[in-house]
Design a protein around this motif. Structure first.
Motif, mmCIF file in Angstrom:
data_model
loop_
_atom_site.group_PDB
_atom_site.id
_atom_site.type_symbol
_atom_site.label_atom_id
_atom_site.label_comp_id
_atom_site.label_asym_id
_atom_site.label_seq_id
_atom_site.Cartn_x
_atom_site.Cartn_y
_atom_site.Cartn_z
ATOM 1 N N LEU A 1 0.841 -1.201 0.000
ATOM 2 C CA LEU A 1 0.000 0.000 0.000
ATOM 3 C C LEU A 1 0.875 1.249 0.000
ATOM 4 C CD1 LEU A 1 -3.075 0.754 0.238
ATOM 5 C CD2 LEU A 1 -2.651 1.067 2.691
ATOM 6 N N VAL A 2 0.530 2.194 -0.883
ATOM 7 C CA VAL A 2 1.276 3.453 -0.965
ATOM 8 C C VAL A 2 0.310 4.634 -0.987
ATOM 9 C CG1 VAL A 2 3.162 2.362 -2.251
ATOM 10 C CG2 VAL A 2 1.325 3.512 -3.509
ATOM 11 N N VAL B 1 -3.433 3.701 -2.734
ATOM 12 C CA VAL B 1 -3.541 2.707 -3.800
ATOM 13 C C VAL B 1 -2.427 1.678 -3.612
ATOM 14 C CG1 VAL B 1 -4.560 4.353 -5.417
ATOM 15 C CG2 VAL B 1 -2.078 4.064 -5.376
ATOM 16 N N TYR B 2 -2.428 0.674 -4.473
ATOM 17 C CA TYR B 2 -1.349 -0.297 -4.423
ATOM 18 C C TYR B 2 -0.156 0.202 -5.227
ATOM 19 C CZ TYR B 2 -5.015 -3.334 -2.650
ATOM 20 O OH TYR B 2 -6.036 -3.864 -1.902
ATOM 21 N N THR C 1 5.500 5.058 1.030
ATOM 22 C CA THR C 1 4.995 3.695 1.203
ATOM 23 C C THR C 1 4.537 3.540 2.643
ATOM 24 O OG1 THR C 1 6.512 2.823 -0.481
ATOM 25 C CG2 THR C 1 5.606 1.245 1.103
ATOM 26 N N VAL C 2 3.365 2.972 2.836
ATOM 27 C CA VAL C 2 2.838 2.785 4.187
ATOM 28 C C VAL C 2 3.640 1.681 4.880
ATOM 29 C CG1 VAL C 2 0.799 2.230 5.566
ATOM 30 C CG2 VAL C 2 0.541 3.461 3.397
ATOM 31 N N PRO C 3 4.215 1.969 6.040
ATOM 32 C CA PRO C 3 4.989 0.940 6.752
ATOM 33 C C PRO C 3 4.152 -0.310 7.006
ATOM 34 C CG PRO C 3 5.340 3.099 7.738
ATOM 35 C CD PRO C 3 4.211 3.257 6.763
ATOM 36 N N GLN C 4 4.740 -1.475 6.765
ATOM 37 C CA GLN C 4 3.997 -2.725 6.851
ATOM 38 C C GLN C 4 3.416 -2.990 8.236
ATOM 39 O OE1 GLN C 4 3.332 -5.199 4.077
ATOM 40 N NE2 GLN C 4 1.813 -5.187 5.704
ATOM 41 N N GLU C 5 4.046 -2.449 9.275
ATOM 42 C CA GLU C 5 3.530 -2.712 10.630
ATOM 43 C C GLU C 5 2.183 -2.054 10.897
ATOM 44 O OE1 GLU C 5 6.682 0.644 11.221
ATOM 45 O OE2 GLU C 5 6.426 -1.162 9.971
ATOM 46 N N TYR C 6 1.728 -1.178 9.983
ATOM 47 C CA TYR C 6 0.464 -0.471 10.190
ATOM 48 C C TYR C 6 -0.752 -1.205 9.613
ATOM 49 C CZ TYR C 6 2.787 3.749 11.906
ATOM 50 O OH TYR C 6 3.511 4.642 12.654
ATOM 51 N N TYR C 7 -0.545 -2.241 8.826
ATOM 52 C CA TYR C 7 -1.694 -2.920 8.195
ATOM 53 C C TYR C 7 -1.302 -4.344 7.808
ATOM 54 C CZ TYR C 7 0.678 -2.198 3.724
ATOM 55 O OH TYR C 7 1.593 -2.231 2.694
ATOM 56 N N PRO C 8 -2.290 -5.246 7.646
ATOM 57 C CA PRO C 8 -1.988 -6.628 7.244
ATOM 58 C C PRO C 8 -1.382 -6.659 5.843
ATOM 59 C CG PRO C 8 -4.247 -6.415 8.049
ATOM 60 C CD PRO C 8 -3.732 -5.026 7.850
ATOM 61 N N ARG C 9 -0.577 -7.652 5.578
ATOM 62 C CA ARG C 9 0.030 -7.760 4.257
ATOM 63 C C ARG C 9 -1.045 -7.904 3.174
ATOM 64 N NH1 ARG C 9 4.463 -12.241 2.034
ATOM 65 N NH2 ARG C 9 5.314 -10.900 0.391
#
Length: 250
Positions: free
Chosen positions: A108-109, A184-185, A201-209
C-alpha cells in the motif's frame, strides 16, 4: 422434392455448426481491479493457444465482486485483494475450498500530485482531501483505515476522506487532481498512474500484508476450461507476468 432439399441443407448446417459450438468455451473471471493488466495479459495469451476459449472479465472491488457472485452472477474464478472476501465465499459455500491458494502480494502506498510535501501518515492531517476505496467493499480502503487507526490519525482524517468504488477510481481522483492524494497499491501507482506519483509507502507494521487469494468457484470447478486456466495462474509463466507488473510473488 424442394422441401426435401431445404431440410437436407438445414440438417447440413446443423452438422457443420455443432463442432464449433461444442468447441466454444467461456471462462468468467471476477478479479480485483488492481490485477486488470495481469489478467488481460494472461487471458489473451491463453486464448491464443486455446482456440474457441473466450473470457468474460469482471473487475472491481473485491467485496462488490463477492456479493455479485453470491447474488448469482456467473463466475468461474474469483481473485480477491484480501482474505476476507474469499472467506465470505467459503462461508456461502460458493468457493471450491480445495482450490484456494495465494496468487500474489502487494504494497500500500500514498500517491498524489508531484511536489506535494507529504512523506508519512502523520503528515496527512494537513491535507484537505484524501481518496480511499470504500472500506466496506474495497480491501485497499480497509488496509488504509487500519493504518489510520494504528497511526492514531483516524479521527482527524474522518471528514477529509473521499470514498471510491475501487482502487482504480482512487487513482483516477489523484490523477485528475480532485484530491490531494490517494491510497492505492504500488503496482497501480507504478503501472497505471498518469500524473500522480508515489509520495510514501505505508509501513507494513500499520496494516496486514496485501494478499491476493484465488479460487475456482463451485461452478467453475466443473468447467474444465476454467480449471485449466486456473492451472496457468499457478504456473511460473503467471509468476513472471506478475513480477513484470510489479507484484510480489513470495
Amino acid at each position: 422434392m424442394k422441401h426435401a432439399v431445404i431440410i437436407s441443407l438445414a440438417a447440413l448446417a446443423v452438422v457443420l455448426y455443432l463442432p464449433s459450438a461444442l468447441l466454444a468455451a467461456e471462462i468468467n473471471l471476477s478479479v480485483a481491479a488492481s490485477l486488470k493488466e495481469v489478467m488481460n495479459e494472461l487471458s489473451d495469451s491463453y486464448a491464443k493457444t486455446h482456440p474457441g476459449v473466450t473470457f468474460k472479465k469482471n473487475y472491481g472491488g473485491s467485496g462488490a465482486l463477492a456479493k455479485q457472485i453470491d447474488n448469482g452472477a456467473p463466475a468461474d474464478i474469483f481473485i480477491s485483494a484480501n482474505t476476507e472476501w474469499m472467506d465470505y465465499l467459503k462461508t456461502k459455500k460458493l468457493a471450491d475450498e480445495k482450490s484456494i491458494a495465494t496468487l500474489t502480494y502487494n504494497v500500500l502506498v500514498f500517491a498524489g500530485r508531484p511536489g506535494l510535501k507529504v512523506s508519512s501518515l502523520q503528515e496527512l492531517v494537513k491535507l484537505e482531501k484524501i481518496a480511499i476505496g470504500s472500506p466496506k467493499s474495497v480491501p485497499a480502503g480497509e488496509y488504509a483505515v487500519e493504518a489510520f487507526k494504528k497511526a492514531g490519525i483516524d479521527k482527524q482524517l474522518g471528514k477529509k476522506l473521499v470514498m471510491a468504488r475501487d482502487v482504480r477510481e482512487c487513482l483516477m481522483y489523484a490523477d485528475r487532481g480532485e484530491v490531494d492524494g490517494a491510497f492505492v497499491y504500488k503496482t497501480d501507482a507504478q503501472q497505471v498512474a498518469k500524473t500522480a506519483k508515489i509520495l510514501f509507502t505505508v509501513p507494513q507494521e500499520y496494516y496486514p500484508r496485501v494478499t491476493y487469494p484465488m479460487a475456482l468457484t463451485v461452478s467453475g470447478a466443473a468447467n474444465k476450461d476454467a480449471a485449466a486456466f486456473y492451472g496457468l495462474l499457478r504456473s511460473a509463466e503467471a509468476q513472471a507476468v506478475l513480477k513484470k507488473h510489479g507484484f510480489i510473488v513470495k
